[in-house]
Each structure stands twice: as C-alpha cells, then as structure tokens.
Design an enzyme around this catalytic site. Sequence first.
Site, PDB file in Angstrom:
ATOM      1  N   GLY A   1      48.557 -46.452  98.330  1.00 44.59           N
ATOM      2  CA  GLY A   1      48.171 -45.075  98.852  1.00 44.59           C
ATOM      3  C   GLY A   1      48.228 -44.874 100.348  1.00 44.59           C
ATOM      4  N   CYS A   2      47.232 -44.247 100.781  1.00 43.31           N
ATOM      5  CA  CYS A   2      46.947 -43.858 102.154  1.00 43.31           C
ATOM      6  C   CYS A   2      46.604 -45.440 102.641  1.00 43.31           C
ATOM      7  CB  CYS A   2      45.985 -43.124 102.370  1.00 43.31           C
ATOM      8  SG  CYS A   2      45.589 -42.781 104.069  1.00 43.31           S
ATOM      9  N   PHE A   3      47.392 -45.766 103.850  1.00 39.44           N
ATOM     10  CA  PHE A   3      47.231 -47.112 104.586  1.00 39.44           C
ATOM     11  C   PHE A   3      45.815 -47.179 105.060  1.00 39.44           C
ATOM     12  CE2 PHE A   3      50.925 -45.766 107.362  1.00 39.44           C
ATOM     13  CZ  PHE A   3      50.321 -44.762 107.977  1.00 39.44           C
ATOM     14  N   TRP A   4      45.216 -46.073 105.503  1.00 38.50           N
ATOM     15  CA  TRP A   4      44.044 -46.289 106.463  1.00 38.50           C
ATOM     16  C   TRP A   4      42.731 -47.134 105.552  1.00 38.50           C
ATOM     17  CZ3 TRP A   4      43.352 -40.024 107.119  1.00 38.50           C
ATOM     18  CH2 TRP A   4      44.620 -39.849 108.296  1.00 38.50           C
TER      19      TRP A   4
ATOM     20  N   TYR B   1      37.845 -37.262 105.200  1.00 36.87           N
ATOM     21  CA  TYR B   1      38.637 -37.891 104.294  1.00 36.87           C
ATOM     22  C   TYR B   1      38.246 -39.446 104.199  1.00 36.87           C
ATOM     23  CZ  TYR B   1      42.929 -40.154 102.303  1.00 36.87           C
ATOM     24  OH  TYR B   1      43.667 -40.898 101.505  1.00 36.87           O
TER      25      TYR B   1
END
Length: 223
Positions: free
Chosen positions: A56-59, A202
Amino acid sequence: MHGRSPPTRLGQFAAVAALALTTLAPAWANPSLPEIQSSAPVRPASNLQTAVFAGGCFWGVDAVFKHVKGVSDAESGYAGGRSNTADYEQVSGGATGHAEAVRVRFDPSQVSYPQLLQVFFSVAHDPTQLNRQGPDTGTQYRSAIFYTSAEQNMAALATIRQLDGAHTFARPIVTQLAPLAQFYRAEEYHQNYLALHPQQPYIVFNDMPKLKQLRQQFPALYR
C-alpha cells in the site's frame, strides 16, 4: 507537505476523528502472531542485505521498517514497472505496473529476513486486500514482495503457506512474489514522510497505529 498528494490520502479524515483513533491497532492485525527470534549467524555489520516490500502507501511501510532494529535504511520508491514511468504522477494512475514499495537495507546479524517477513505480514499492511490498502485503491497499492535471491523467495513462500495454513487471517493472503528487476527511488518529498508529517490526518489515522502495533507485538525488534 511538498508537491501534490493523491486525493485519496488527503482531506478525507477530520483531524479530530483521526486523533481519536491513534490508539487503535489495525483491524486486520493479529496480536497473537508470535515474534520469531533471529537464528542468523553473526556477520560483520557492513554485510548488509536488501529486501523490497510493497504494502500500500509507502509512507507507513517505510516508517514501520525504520523502527525495526537491524534496519540501517528504508527508502520509498517504485518497483515492478519501467524506468520511464517511475514517477509519482504516472504511478498514481495505476497503469504503469509499478507498486509503491520500500527498499529495506538490513544487517542479518541483528534481524533476519524471516523476521522482516513477520513484520511485513502482521504489522506493515493487510496482506489479504487485493490491489488496495485502506482508502487507497489500485494495482500500485498491491501487496507484493520483490525478492532479491532464491533464498528470499523460498522464505516468503514458506511464510505465506504457514500463515494461510494456520488461518492466521480471516481471508487468504494475496501477496504477489516477483524477482526484483529494479528499484526506483521516489521523489524526495516522499522520503521519511511520517517523521516529517506526524500530525497529518492520513498519517495519524492509517500509519501511527502500525508503530504502536510494532512496539506491542515485537518489543525485541522495536527501536
């Protein structure tokens, strides 16, 4: 925040609601999943190895691995597609073949690859969601392991079979396994994103709970 962020990540969650959920672990996480101890032989600290995970989102994935002992570096980037499409605007369209991924450099004398797999499957993301993670949808958010050796491939396969066989999750694992052809580092404003934007809704809603889960489930690995 520098640069443009995707609409699915920003402006969806009220800050108050997000802050109220910071103490929650991910709904899919299984706190009973055991922490495995490293059986890796002692090697010089300079003998680093590389692992690449997409969840998913790499953050959030980046932040989780940055808090694992034995990880010397984690970078956000793209894997699975071509060099000429390895930029955020194109990858966000979902048609490049890339997945948002994190390259992890680790010292196997301090943390083993199977331990990293445990963190990836139980904390960093939900491996049962197909082409999505939380509010983010598209093949660029797929669950994938880009292995750098035959040993990594076998370890990942064994872990998936073990977790599926034990019915650790309510649904089957959908993580893809593929050899790493090339990793492309993402734009600078994506690097170390959680540490630089800890109050962004987020991050507060989706990623801060992962760090708490890591600390609770893998205390010996957390730093």
